[in-house]
Scaffold this active site. Structure first.
Site, short mmCIF file in Angstrom:
data_model
loop_
_atom_site.label_atom_id
_atom_site.label_comp_id
_atom_site.label_asym_id
_atom_site.label_seq_id
_atom_site.Cartn_x
_atom_site.Cartn_y
_atom_site.Cartn_z
N GLU A 23 -11.33 -17.21 -37.15
CA GLU A 23 -12.37 -18.20 -37.43
C GLU A 23 -13.75 -17.68 -37.01
OE1 GLU A 23 -9.44 -18.67 -35.99
OE2 GLU A 23 -8.67 -20.71 -36.29
N LYS A 55 -4.42 -12.51 -42.03
CA LYS A 55 -3.81 -11.49 -41.16
C LYS A 55 -2.43 -11.22 -41.77
CE LYS A 55 -4.25 -11.66 -36.66
NZ LYS A 55 -4.09 -11.93 -35.21
#
Length: 125
Positions: A73, A99
């Site tokens: 984030e 990811k």
């Protein structure tokens, strides 16, 4: 009129995560960035100076992804803020960072965060 530049599935090896080993081993990330801005001057002029240079945006993404962070984030927010600072004509930004090999149980394509930023301008003087 809305027009967009979209960078899709930019694959970058980086070192983000809360666990210490994530900062040592790293993993592959996929970055998708959607930029809404007025591209119609470029449609008419065929001049790079009339548009948003997505090669420069690609460099911004690579630079920010190279800075290790605990949270995706945080990385995504830095990318959005830096892109907007360099191209103030942007009206909307959306980023998705995945990811691809998170340190969790189970087989998966990855874990993603998505951030959107709508830019509103104060037109009063």
């Amino acid at each position: 009129m809305n027009s967009k530049i979209i960078i899709e599935d930019l694959r970058i090896y980086a070192y983000h995560g809360v666990l210490p080993e994530e900062k040592i081993i790293g993993t592959w990330y996929l970055v998708n960035l959607e930029i809404t801005t007025d591209l119609w001057n470029a449609v008419e002029s065929d001049a790079l100076s009339s548009t948003l240079n997505y090669a420069e945006v690609n460099e911004i993404i690579h630079r920010e992804m190279a800075i290790p962070s605990k949270l995706m984030e945080h990385v995504g927010g830095r990318i959005l803020n830096t892109v907007y600072q360099n191209y103030p004509g942007i009206t909307f930004l959306k980023i998705k960072i995945t990811k691809t090999n998170p340190p969790m149980k189970g087989e998966m394509k990855g874990v993603s965060i998505e951030l959107e930023k709508k830019i509103t301008r104060n037109t009063s003087k």
